[in-house]
Motif scaffolding. Structure first.
Motif, PDB file in Angstrom:
ATOM      1  N   SER A  50     -11.543  -1.060 -43.180  1.00 60.92           N
ATOM      2  CA  SER A  50     -12.469  -2.173 -43.387  1.00 60.92           C
ATOM      3  C   SER A  50     -11.692  -3.467 -43.581  1.00 60.92           C
ATOM      4  O   SER A  50     -10.479  -3.452 -43.782  1.00 60.92           O
ATOM      5  CB  SER A  50     -13.367  -1.898 -44.594  1.00 60.92           C
ATOM      6  OG  SER A  50     -12.580  -1.762 -45.756  1.00 60.92           O
ATOM      7  N   LEU A  51     -12.393  -4.585 -43.509  1.00 58.60           N
ATOM      8  CA  LEU A  51     -11.766  -5.894 -43.669  1.00 58.60           C
ATOM      9  C   LEU A  51     -11.086  -5.990 -45.024  1.00 58.60           C
ATOM     10  O   LEU A  51     -11.619  -5.540 -46.034  1.00 58.60           O
ATOM     11  CB  LEU A  51     -12.793  -7.007 -43.521  1.00 58.60           C
ATOM     12  CG  LEU A  51     -13.464  -7.126 -42.147  1.00 58.60           C
ATOM     13  CD1 LEU A  51     -14.501  -8.226 -42.170  1.00 58.60           C
ATOM     14  CD2 LEU A  51     -12.440  -7.384 -41.069  1.00 58.60           C
ATOM     15  N   GLY A  52      -9.895  -6.581 -45.044  1.00 50.92           N
ATOM     16  CA  GLY A  52      -9.160  -6.766 -46.292  1.00 50.92           C
ATOM     17  C   GLY A  52      -8.252  -5.614 -46.658  1.00 50.92           C
ATOM     18  O   GLY A  52      -7.446  -5.737 -47.582  1.00 50.92           O
ATOM     19  N   ASP A  53      -8.353  -4.483 -45.972  1.00 49.76           N
ATOM     20  CA  ASP A  53      -7.474  -3.348 -46.257  1.00 49.76           C
ATOM     21  C   ASP A  53      -6.043  -3.682 -45.871  1.00 49.76           C
ATOM     22  O   ASP A  53      -5.791  -4.306 -44.837  1.00 49.76           O
ATOM     23  CB  ASP A  53      -7.898  -2.106 -45.471  1.00 49.76           C
ATOM     24  CG  ASP A  53      -9.120  -1.425 -46.038  1.00 49.76           C
ATOM     25  OD1 ASP A  53      -9.565  -1.825 -47.122  1.00 49.76           O
ATOM     26  OD2 ASP A  53      -9.624  -0.491 -45.383  1.00 49.76           O
ATOM     27  N   GLY A  54      -5.098  -3.258 -46.676  1.00 49.47           N
ATOM     28  CA  GLY A  54      -3.687  -3.391 -46.334  1.00 49.47           C
ATOM     29  C   GLY A  54      -3.286  -2.222 -45.465  1.00 49.47           C
ATOM     30  O   GLY A  54      -3.641  -1.078 -45.741  1.00 49.47           O
ATOM     31  N   ILE A  55      -2.569  -2.495 -44.377  1.00 49.61           N
ATOM     32  CA  ILE A  55      -2.182  -1.445 -43.434  1.00 49.61           C
ATOM     33  C   ILE A  55      -0.705  -1.531 -43.109  1.00 49.61           C
ATOM     34  O   ILE A  55      -0.058  -2.547 -43.332  1.00 49.61           O
ATOM     35  CB  ILE A  55      -2.988  -1.534 -42.119  1.00 49.61           C
ATOM     36  CG1 ILE A  55      -2.762  -2.887 -41.451  1.00 49.61           C
ATOM     37  CG2 ILE A  55      -4.454  -1.261 -42.346  1.00 49.61           C
ATOM     38  CD1 ILE A  55      -3.266  -2.953 -40.026  1.00 49.61           C
ATOM     39  N   THR A  56      -0.190  -0.436 -42.572  1.00 51.48           N
ATOM     40  CA  THR A  56       1.145  -0.385 -42.011  1.00 51.48           C
ATOM     41  C   THR A  56       1.030   0.244 -40.637  1.00 51.48           C
ATOM     42  O   THR A  56       0.396   1.284 -40.476  1.00 51.48           O
ATOM     43  CB  THR A  56       2.089   0.475 -42.885  1.00 51.48           C
ATOM     44  OG1 THR A  56       2.099  -0.061 -44.201  1.00 51.48           O
ATOM     45  CG2 THR A  56       3.499   0.482 -42.329  1.00 51.48           C
ATOM     46  N   LYS A  64      -2.812  -7.423 -43.766  1.00 52.31           N
ATOM     47  CA  LYS A  64      -4.199  -7.216 -44.198  1.00 52.31           C
ATOM     48  C   LYS A  64      -5.119  -7.415 -43.005  1.00 52.31           C
ATOM     49  O   LYS A  64      -4.969  -8.353 -42.221  1.00 52.31           O
ATOM     50  CB  LYS A  64      -4.573  -8.217 -45.289  1.00 52.31           C
ATOM     51  CG  LYS A  64      -3.776  -8.017 -46.557  1.00 52.31           C
ATOM     52  CD  LYS A  64      -4.689  -7.987 -47.748  1.00 52.31           C
ATOM     53  CE  LYS A  64      -3.904  -7.800 -49.016  1.00 52.31           C
ATOM     54  NZ  LYS A  64      -3.765  -6.428 -49.389  1.00 52.31           N
ATOM     55  N   ILE A  65      -6.113  -6.540 -42.883  1.00 50.02           N
ATOM     56  CA  ILE A  65      -7.044  -6.574 -41.760  1.00 50.02           C
ATOM     57  C   ILE A  65      -7.958  -7.787 -41.883  1.00 50.02           C
ATOM     58  O   ILE A  65      -8.531  -8.039 -42.939  1.00 50.02           O
ATOM     59  CB  ILE A  65      -7.886  -5.286 -41.700  1.00 50.02           C
ATOM     60  CG1 ILE A  65      -6.987  -4.079 -41.471  1.00 50.02           C
ATOM     61  CG2 ILE A  65      -8.951  -5.388 -40.617  1.00 50.02           C
ATOM     62  CD1 ILE A  65      -7.702  -2.750 -41.524  1.00 50.02           C
ATOM     63  N   THR A  74      -7.170  -6.657 -35.793  1.00 49.41           N
ATOM     64  CA  THR A  74      -6.361  -7.854 -35.969  1.00 49.41           C
ATOM     65  C   THR A  74      -6.023  -7.952 -37.447  1.00 49.41           C
ATOM     66  O   THR A  74      -6.895  -7.829 -38.295  1.00 49.41           O
ATOM     67  CB  THR A  74      -7.139  -9.111 -35.517  1.00 49.41           C
ATOM     68  OG1 THR A  74      -7.583  -8.913 -34.166  1.00 49.41           O
ATOM     69  CG2 THR A  74      -6.264 -10.348 -35.598  1.00 49.41           C
ATOM     70  N   PHE A  75      -4.731  -8.177 -37.730  1.00 45.52           N
ATOM     71  CA  PHE A  75      -4.326  -8.281 -39.125  1.00 45.52           C
ATOM     72  C   PHE A  75      -3.345  -9.435 -39.298  1.00 45.52           C
ATOM     73  O   PHE A  75      -2.689  -9.857 -38.358  1.00 45.52           O
ATOM     74  CB  PHE A  75      -3.744  -6.966 -39.644  1.00 45.52           C
ATOM     75  CG  PHE A  75      -2.500  -6.499 -38.938  1.00 45.52           C
ATOM     76  CD1 PHE A  75      -1.255  -6.747 -39.484  1.00 45.52           C
ATOM     77  CD2 PHE A  75      -2.580  -5.796 -37.756  1.00 45.52           C
ATOM     78  CE1 PHE A  75      -0.111  -6.313 -38.857  1.00 45.52           C
ATOM     79  CE2 PHE A  75      -1.443  -5.358 -37.115  1.00 45.52           C
ATOM     80  CZ  PHE A  75      -0.203  -5.610 -37.661  1.00 45.52           C
ATOM     81  N   GLU A  76      -3.301  -9.953 -40.536  1.00 44.52           N
ATOM     82  CA  GLU A  76      -2.397 -11.047 -40.882  1.00 44.52           C
ATOM     83  C   GLU A  76      -1.187 -10.480 -41.599  1.00 44.52           C
ATOM     84  O   GLU A  76      -1.296  -9.599 -42.436  1.00 44.52           O
ATOM     85  CB  GLU A  76      -3.084 -12.058 -41.808  1.00 44.52           C
ATOM     86  CG  GLU A  76      -4.135 -12.874 -41.134  1.00 44.52           C
ATOM     87  CD  GLU A  76      -4.759 -13.905 -42.075  1.00 44.52           C
ATOM     88  OE1 GLU A  76      -4.538 -13.839 -43.295  1.00 44.52           O
ATOM     89  OE2 GLU A  76      -5.475 -14.769 -41.553  1.00 44.52           O
TER      90      GLU A  76
END
Length: 114
Positions: A50-56, A64-65, A74-76
């Motif tokens: 979901s939006l705002g989740d931290g990913i690797t 962050k998504i 897309t993530f920042e």
């Protein structure tokens, strides 16, 4: 002519089939089944993003998504707010999963110390 050797040879064939079945069962429970469980768990993780989740990503990029579509994310990354778009299959872990694994590891090590 039917002899004891013929009977032994027939018995050897059935034991060979039993051995092959036993080997297949061992491979299934030790290799195939755990791999299928892992794939299913990973797919569930990717579908629950979901939006705002931290990913690797599988390449080691973290962020962050900010946007999710059917098959892309897309993530920042970092403070400079660079946006990267990638496919969902390229996500390896989320912060939630890493935190849960760290907590489980901590619980195991504390349990050993007691």
């Amino acid at each position: 002519m039917y002899t004891a050797n013929t009977a032994a040879a027939a018995g050897g064939g059935s034991s060979m089939i039993i051995m092959l079945l036993a080997m297949f069962a061992i491979f299934y429970f030790l290799i195939i089944r755990p791999e299928n469980k892992k794939k299913k768990k990973t797919e569930e993780m990717r579908n629950s993003l979901s939006l705002g989740d931290g990913i690797t990503t599988i390449g080691g990029i973290t962020g962050k998504i900010v946007q999710i579509t059917e098959d892309t994310i897309t993530f920042e990354t970092g403070e400079d707010r660079v946006r990267i778009q990638t496919k969902k299959w390229a996500i390896s872990t989320t912060d939630k999963i890493e935190a849960a694994e760290a907590e489980a590891m901590k619980a195991r090590t504390q349990g050993r110390k007691k």
